[in-house]
Each structure stands twice: as C-alpha cells, then as structure tokens.
Design a protein around this motif. Structure first.
Motif, PDB file in Angstrom:
ATOM      1  N   HIS A   1      -2.148  -0.416  -2.308  1.00 48.19           N
ATOM      2  CA  HIS A   1      -1.409  -0.847  -1.121  1.00 48.19           C
ATOM      3  C   HIS A   1      -1.154   0.334  -0.192  1.00 48.19           C
ATOM      4  CE1 HIS A   1       0.987  -3.274   1.437  1.00 48.19           C
ATOM      5  NE2 HIS A   1       2.130  -2.672   1.136  1.00 48.19           N
ATOM      6  N   ARG A   2      -1.354   0.115   1.087  1.00 50.81           N
ATOM      7  CA  ARG A   2      -1.246   1.131   2.146  1.00 50.81           C
ATOM      8  C   ARG A   2      -2.250   2.258   1.962  1.00 50.81           C
ATOM      9  NH1 ARG A   2       5.138   2.031   3.646  1.00 50.81           N
ATOM     10  NH2 ARG A   2       5.536  -0.052   4.447  1.00 50.81           N
ATOM     11  N   GLY A   3      -3.365   1.936   1.307  1.00 46.34           N
ATOM     12  CA  GLY A   3      -4.438   2.905   1.084  1.00 46.34           C
ATOM     13  C   GLY A   3      -5.533   2.755   2.125  1.00 46.34           C
ATOM     14  N   PHE A   4      -6.775   2.581   1.654  1.00 53.33           N
ATOM     15  CA  PHE A   4      -7.942   2.589   2.542  1.00 53.33           C
ATOM     16  C   PHE A   4      -7.848   1.586   3.691  1.00 53.33           C
ATOM     17  CE2 PHE A   4     -12.257   1.186   3.693  1.00 53.33           C
ATOM     18  CZ  PHE A   4     -12.703   2.368   4.266  1.00 53.33           C
ATOM     19  N   THR A   5      -7.351   0.388   3.422  1.00 57.43           N
ATOM     20  CA  THR A   5      -7.283  -0.603   4.505  1.00 57.43           C
ATOM     21  C   THR A   5      -6.282  -0.222   5.591  1.00 57.43           C
ATOM     22  OG1 THR A   5      -5.641  -1.996   3.393  1.00 57.43           O
ATOM     23  CG2 THR A   5      -7.988  -2.534   3.027  1.00 57.43           C
ATOM     24  N   HIS A   6      -5.482   0.786   5.334  1.00 56.58           N
ATOM     25  CA  HIS A   6      -4.524   1.288   6.324  1.00 56.58           C
ATOM     26  C   HIS A   6      -5.023   2.584   6.974  1.00 56.58           C
ATOM     27  CE1 HIS A   6      -1.999  -1.628   4.355  1.00 56.58           C
ATOM     28  NE2 HIS A   6      -0.988  -1.366   5.167  1.00 56.58           N
TER      29      HIS A   6
ATOM     30  N   GLY B   1      10.693   1.910   3.706  1.00 53.10           N
ATOM     31  CA  GLY B   1      10.318   1.859   2.295  1.00 53.10           C
ATOM     32  C   GLY B   1       8.853   2.107   2.049  1.00 53.10           C
ATOM     33  N   GLY B   2       8.486   2.040   0.808  1.00 49.54           N
ATOM     34  CA  GLY B   2       7.106   2.274   0.407  1.00 49.54           C
ATOM     35  C   GLY B   2       6.878   3.725   0.051  1.00 49.54           C
ATOM     36  N   ARG B   3       5.614   4.059  -0.090  1.00 44.41           N
ATOM     37  CA  ARG B   3       5.249   5.420  -0.509  1.00 44.41           C
ATOM     38  C   ARG B   3       4.350   6.105   0.526  1.00 44.41           C
ATOM     39  NH1 ARG B   3       3.996   4.025  -6.797  1.00 44.41           N
ATOM     40  NH2 ARG B   3       6.099   3.338  -7.307  1.00 44.41           N
ATOM     41  N   GLY B   4       4.425   5.640   1.758  1.00 48.10           N
ATOM     42  CA  GLY B   4       3.640   6.258   2.810  1.00 48.10           C
ATOM     43  C   GLY B   4       2.352   5.511   3.080  1.00 48.10           C
ATOM     44  N   VAL B   5       1.647   5.978   4.100  1.00 50.22           N
ATOM     45  CA  VAL B   5       0.425   5.328   4.577  1.00 50.22           C
ATOM     46  C   VAL B   5      -0.734   6.313   4.467  1.00 50.22           C
ATOM     47  CG1 VAL B   5      -0.685   4.285   6.589  1.00 50.22           C
ATOM     48  CG2 VAL B   5       1.743   3.862   6.151  1.00 50.22           C
ATOM     49  N   GLY B   6      -1.856   5.840   3.953  1.00 52.64           N
ATOM     50  CA  GLY B   6      -3.050   6.675   3.780  1.00 52.64           C
ATOM     51  C   GLY B   6      -3.910   6.717   5.034  1.00 52.64           C
ATOM     52  N   PHE B   7      -3.395   7.291   6.101  1.00 51.29           N
ATOM     53  CA  PHE B   7      -4.119   7.347   7.373  1.00 51.29           C
ATOM     54  C   PHE B   7      -5.503   7.975   7.254  1.00 51.29           C
ATOM     55  CE2 PHE B   7       0.246   7.208   9.174  1.00 51.29           C
ATOM     56  CZ  PHE B   7       0.068   6.181  10.089  1.00 51.29           C
ATOM     57  N   PHE B   8      -5.654   8.981   6.395  1.00 56.32           N
ATOM     58  CA  PHE B   8      -6.879   9.768   6.387  1.00 56.32           C
ATOM     59  C   PHE B   8      -7.786   9.525   5.182  1.00 56.32           C
ATOM     60  CE2 PHE B   8      -3.574  12.139   8.731  1.00 56.32           C
ATOM     61  CZ  PHE B   8      -4.127  11.986   9.999  1.00 56.32           C
ATOM     62  N   ILE B   9      -7.494   8.474   4.405  1.00 57.49           N
ATOM     63  CA  ILE B   9      -8.378   8.094   3.303  1.00 57.49           C
ATOM     64  C   ILE B   9      -9.706   7.672   3.929  1.00 57.49           C
ATOM     65  CG2 ILE B   9      -8.725   6.350   1.488  1.00 57.49           C
ATOM     66  CD1 ILE B   9      -5.678   6.358   1.074  1.00 57.49           C
ATOM     67  N   PRO B  10     -10.845   8.079   3.468  1.00 58.78           N
ATOM     68  CA  PRO B  10     -11.201   8.682   2.189  1.00 58.78           C
ATOM     69  C   PRO B  10     -11.256  10.215   2.195  1.00 58.78           C
ATOM     70  CG  PRO B  10     -13.192   8.022   3.298  1.00 58.78           C
ATOM     71  CD  PRO B  10     -12.036   7.636   4.196  1.00 58.78           C
ATOM     72  N   PHE B  11     -10.923  10.857   3.312  1.00 62.15           N
ATOM     73  CA  PHE B  11     -11.015  12.316   3.407  1.00 62.15           C
ATOM     74  C   PHE B  11      -9.811  13.029   2.799  1.00 62.15           C
ATOM     75  CE2 PHE B  11     -13.212  10.451   7.088  1.00 62.15           C
ATOM     76  CZ  PHE B  11     -14.513  10.749   6.706  1.00 62.15           C
ATOM     77  N   ASN B  12      -8.671  12.369   2.827  1.00 61.26           N
ATOM     78  CA  ASN B  12      -7.436  12.936   2.303  1.00 61.26           C
ATOM     79  C   ASN B  12      -6.613  11.764   1.768  1.00 61.26           C
ATOM     80  OD1 ASN B  12      -4.815  13.893   1.964  1.00 61.26           O
ATOM     81  ND2 ASN B  12      -4.821  15.113   3.835  1.00 61.26           N
ATOM     82  N   ASN B  13      -6.287  11.790   0.488  1.00 65.44           N
ATOM     83  CA  ASN B  13      -5.572  10.675  -0.134  1.00 65.44           C
ATOM     84  C   ASN B  13      -4.056  10.749   0.011  1.00 65.44           C
ATOM     85  OD1 ASN B  13      -7.956   9.492  -0.953  1.00 65.44           O
ATOM     86  ND2 ASN B  13      -7.937  10.483  -2.947  1.00 65.44           N
TER      87      ASN B  13
END
Length: 178
Positions: A56-61, A105-117
C-alpha cells in the motif's frame, strides 16, 4: 489515505481547468485515475507487506506509475487529444500521492519507487487519514476526515473552478465586444 471523494474531486478539477472541451470520457478517466492508486490495497489480501514496493502506497503511488498510466490512457483513449489526456491523467494520478502525503496517518508514500523505496510525507499533514472500510468511514473518525477534506481539498477545488468559470465568462464577454 484521503477518501475516494477527495481524490475524485481533484481529478475532476484538473479536467475542467486543463480541458476546455469538457470531454466526458476524460472526466471519467481523470476521476478514476485519481482514485486508482488505492487499488493497491489488494496487496494486503495477497500477503504483501505494507512497506514492500508493491504494498500500500508503494509502486501505484509512484511518479513512474503515474507516467506509465497516463501514457497508456493517452494513447489508447486520447484519440485526437493525446497531450491533453496525458497531462490530465498524469496530474490526476500524481495528485493521489500528493494528497496521501498530506494525511495524518500511514507510513508515507513511495513517490520514487522503483528507483528509491523510501516513503515520504509532506511537512503539512492536515488531511485526516481515511479509515479503510465503509463502516469505519461512517463514524466520528469519518466525520473528521470529511471536515478536513472539505477544508483542505473541496474548498480549494471549488475556488479554482469558480475562478475558471469567471475567467471563461470574462473572456467570452470580451470576445463578444470585439
């Protein structure tokens, strides 16, 4: 995450500001695209941990996902308006992550996935995180979410749409006088 309503109104607003032709399908695609990144909650059912790049809040974000999604829709549905479709869908999709990075809330957003997790939040986090599940949404928590979204999402979108309307009206009046 912000609620589906907040994400959707931002997609709608981008469409109305960027596209002066009011393409019905673009509006629908923009609203869907602004909500679509949260389909990653299926990762929970598949046993994928929250902090995994596909969680959640990973690649699709991510910004990469937004570019890929915008490219796909622009070139499959955009027909004669590919650039407008690309810009509207890109901004609508990215807006989802921007709103999520402003939640409480949550644990943050993966704006730069797949280059930075790494996951990120913005310094402003005034939007109350929306509960997962319909029953929890219709509670005191849900009311706090709606209030914060009215204040920080709906009112700004409404003001942007009013200014757009007034500018179009002024332009029309000016052109009719010349």
């Amino acid at each position: 995450m912000a609620s589906l309503f907040a994400h959707g109104i931002v997609g709608y607003t981008f469409t109305k500001v960027i596209d002066n032709k009011s393409l019905k399908w673009l509006v629908i695609a923009a609203i869907f695209s602004a909500i679509f990144p949260d389909f990653d909650v299926i990762a929970f059912k598949l046993g994928i941990p929250y902090m995994h790049p596909l969680g959640h809040r990973g690649f699709t974000h991510s910004i990469v996902f937004a570019f890929l999604w915008a490219f796909l829709l622009a070139f499959t549905l955009g027909r004669k308006n590919k650039l407008i479709w690309f810009v509207v869908i890109l901004l609508s999709t990215v807006s989802h992550s921007v709103l999520d990075a402003m939640t409480s809330g949550g644990r943050g957003v993966g704006f730069f996935i797949p280059f930075n997790n790494e996951r990120f939040f913005f310094p402003f986090r005034g939007i109350q995180v929306s509960p997962l599940g319909i029953q929890k949404f219709f509670s005191a928590w849900g009311l706090r979410v709606i209030y914060s979204e009215i204040k920080f999402v709906f009112v700004p979108c409404f003001l942007i749409l009013v200014v757009r309307f007034l500018l179009i009206k002024m332009k029309s009046k000016f052109l009719s006088q010349t």
